[in-house]
Write a protein that holds these residues in place. Sequence first.
Motif, PDB file in Angstrom:
ATOM      1  N   TYR A   1       0.824  -1.223   0.000  1.00  0.00           N
ATOM      2  CA  TYR A   1       0.000   0.000   0.000  1.00  0.00           C
ATOM      3  C   TYR A   1       0.855   1.269   0.000  1.00  0.00           C
ATOM      4  O   TYR A   1       0.690   2.153  -0.858  1.00  0.00           O
ATOM      5  CB  TYR A   1      -0.939  -0.020   1.216  1.00  0.00           C
ATOM      6  CG  TYR A   1      -1.741   1.250   1.392  1.00  0.00           C
ATOM      7  CD1 TYR A   1      -2.950   1.440   0.730  1.00  0.00           C
ATOM      8  CD2 TYR A   1      -1.275   2.286   2.222  1.00  0.00           C
ATOM      9  CE1 TYR A   1      -3.674   2.627   0.881  1.00  0.00           C
ATOM     10  CE2 TYR A   1      -1.993   3.461   2.377  1.00  0.00           C
ATOM     11  CZ  TYR A   1      -3.194   3.616   1.713  1.00  0.00           C
ATOM     12  OH  TYR A   1      -3.896   4.796   1.859  1.00  0.00           O
TER      13      TYR A   1
ATOM     14  N   TYR B   1       0.523  10.348  -3.328  1.00  0.00           N
ATOM     15  CA  TYR B   1      -0.571  10.507  -2.357  1.00  0.00           C
ATOM     16  C   TYR B   1      -0.342  11.715  -1.441  1.00  0.00           C
ATOM     17  O   TYR B   1       0.594  11.723  -0.638  1.00  0.00           O
ATOM     18  CB  TYR B   1      -0.667   9.231  -1.523  1.00  0.00           C
ATOM     19  CG  TYR B   1      -1.837   9.141  -0.571  1.00  0.00           C
ATOM     20  CD1 TYR B   1      -3.105   9.609  -0.914  1.00  0.00           C
ATOM     21  CD2 TYR B   1      -1.684   8.539   0.685  1.00  0.00           C
ATOM     22  CE1 TYR B   1      -4.175   9.483  -0.039  1.00  0.00           C
ATOM     23  CE2 TYR B   1      -2.749   8.410   1.561  1.00  0.00           C
ATOM     24  CZ  TYR B   1      -3.995   8.889   1.193  1.00  0.00           C
ATOM     25  OH  TYR B   1      -5.066   8.766   2.067  1.00  0.00           O
TER      26      TYR B   1
ATOM     27  N   TYR C   1      -9.310   7.888  12.311  1.00  0.00           N
ATOM     28  CA  TYR C   1     -10.199   6.770  11.990  1.00  0.00           C
ATOM     29  C   TYR C   1      -9.860   6.245  10.591  1.00  0.00           C
ATOM     30  O   TYR C   1      -9.741   7.019   9.644  1.00  0.00           O
ATOM     31  CB  TYR C   1     -11.657   7.252  12.046  1.00  0.00           C
ATOM     32  CG  TYR C   1     -12.639   6.155  11.785  1.00  0.00           C
ATOM     33  CD1 TYR C   1     -13.053   5.309  12.802  1.00  0.00           C
ATOM     34  CD2 TYR C   1     -13.141   5.943  10.508  1.00  0.00           C
ATOM     35  CE1 TYR C   1     -13.942   4.277  12.562  1.00  0.00           C
ATOM     36  CE2 TYR C   1     -14.038   4.914  10.255  1.00  0.00           C
ATOM     37  CZ  TYR C   1     -14.427   4.091  11.291  1.00  0.00           C
ATOM     38  OH  TYR C   1     -15.302   3.063  11.048  1.00  0.00           O
TER      39      TYR C   1
ATOM     40  N   ASP D   1      -8.794   1.087  12.962  1.00  0.00           N
ATOM     41  CA  ASP D   1      -9.023   0.602  11.589  1.00  0.00           C
ATOM     42  C   ASP D   1      -9.691  -0.766  11.680  1.00  0.00           C
ATOM     43  O   ASP D   1      -9.721  -1.399  12.744  1.00  0.00           O
ATOM     44  CB  ASP D   1      -7.689   0.494  10.836  1.00  0.00           C
ATOM     45  CG  ASP D   1      -7.857   0.496   9.322  1.00  0.00           C
ATOM     46  OD1 ASP D   1      -7.565   1.529   8.687  1.00  0.00           O
ATOM     47  OD2 ASP D   1      -8.280  -0.539   8.756  1.00  0.00           O
TER      48      ASP D   1
HETATM   49  C1  LIG Z   1      -7.264   4.172   1.448  1.00  0.00           C
HETATM   50  S1  LIG Z   1      -6.911   3.568   3.047  1.00  0.00           S
HETATM   51  C2  LIG Z   1      -6.487   5.071   3.915  1.00  0.00           C
HETATM   52  C3  LIG Z   1      -5.619   4.777   5.094  1.00  0.00           C
HETATM   53  C4  LIG Z   1      -5.000   6.024   5.737  1.00  0.00           C
HETATM   54  N1  LIG Z   1      -5.972   6.859   6.345  1.00  0.00           N
HETATM   55  C5  LIG Z   1      -4.201   6.779   4.710  1.00  0.00           C
HETATM   56  O1  LIG Z   1      -4.468   7.971   4.497  1.00  0.00           O
HETATM   57  O2  LIG Z   1      -3.280   6.175   4.123  1.00  0.00           O
HETATM   58  C6  LIG Z   1      -8.530   3.204   3.682  1.00  0.00           C
HETATM   59  C7  LIG Z   1      -8.502   2.573   5.074  1.00  0.00           C
HETATM   60  O3  LIG Z   1      -9.849   2.518   5.560  1.00  0.00           O
HETATM   61  C8  LIG Z   1     -10.016   1.310   6.269  1.00  0.00           C
HETATM   62  N2  LIG Z   1     -11.446   1.002   6.327  1.00  0.00           N
HETATM   63  C9  LIG Z   1     -12.232   0.435   5.391  1.00  0.00           C
HETATM   64  N3  LIG Z   1     -13.500   0.338   5.845  1.00  0.00           N
HETATM   65  C10 LIG Z   1     -13.491   0.879   7.093  1.00  0.00           C
HETATM   66  C11 LIG Z   1     -14.496   1.067   8.077  1.00  0.00           C
HETATM   67  N4  LIG Z   1     -15.770   0.714   7.878  1.00  0.00           N
HETATM   68  N5  LIG Z   1     -14.131   1.634   9.234  1.00  0.00           N
HETATM   69  C12 LIG Z   1     -12.844   2.016   9.447  1.00  0.00           C
HETATM   70  N6  LIG Z   1     -11.856   1.874   8.561  1.00  0.00           N
HETATM   71  C13 LIG Z   1     -12.189   1.306   7.396  1.00  0.00           C
HETATM   72  C14 LIG Z   1      -9.197   0.299   5.484  1.00  0.00           C
HETATM   73  O4  LIG Z   1      -8.902  -0.844   6.252  1.00  0.00           O
HETATM   74  C15 LIG Z   1      -7.974   1.138   5.105  1.00  0.00           C
HETATM   75  O5  LIG Z   1      -6.967   1.019   6.079  1.00  0.00           O
END
Ligand SMILES: C[S@@+](CC[C@H](N)C(=O)[O-])C[C@H]1O[C@@H](n2cnc3c(N)ncnc32)[C@H](O)[C@@H]1O
Length: 203
Positions: A28, A37, A61, A84
Amino acid sequence: MVKNYLKDVYVGGTDDSRELYASWAATYDKEVQENGYVTPQRVANALKDVVRDQSEHILDYGCGTGLSGSALQAVGFENIDGLDVSQEMVILAEKKSIYKNLRVFDPSNEIPVYRDQYKIITAIGVIGAGAAPLKTFDSLFALLPPDGLFAFSFNDHTLNDPNYEKKVKQCLNSGHAAILHKSYGSHLPKANLKSNIYILKKL
Ligand SMILES: C[S@@+](CC[C@H](N)C(=O)[O-])C[C@H]1O[C@@H](n2cnc3c(N)ncnc32)[C@H](O)[C@@H]1O
């Protein structure tokens, strides 16, 4: 060959993306950073401009591997907790030693945070296509105290669904929040994606 997830992540849409992030976790950071990003830095800078006390406790979150927490820390925020749904993402976040507390929860249960626990909640790259469903907006907003801040982003794929912006407008028009910041800018520039970032203050 390393799988490229950015092509697939926004397709479909399910309430539970844990399988996707379990397989994406290891690559990732590399993939999103190679695509420039920048939404975490944009949110962190905007938040810094409106928060006086940088020792205020923040819930990051959907912290993922910690890129969002790292951006918040880089602008001076000192007390950041991460939450997460993906164990695999959080294991990598732990290694970055950013978060004071780091937890994983099952999204079919309630968010394990009590009301008023955090004055600031961020959801950076979390709500919308490929991650958490729209109902997460209400759940997180409900956890804030009056004057609490909610900083979040919606990328272009998410903005294509009018319901997300509608949700923000409803929240503002009903008098539940004031908007302190909204801007449209780079998200993953090398993948040609932009995002809106928002900071709402609960009234
Ligand atoms: C695109 S990543 C972003 C991660 C981080 N915030 C960043 O900026 O790199 C999306 C994150 O949202 C989490 N996620 C997905 N569904 C979720 C939910 N219902 N509640 C909390 N986190 C969630 C995923 O596991 C993932 O780690």
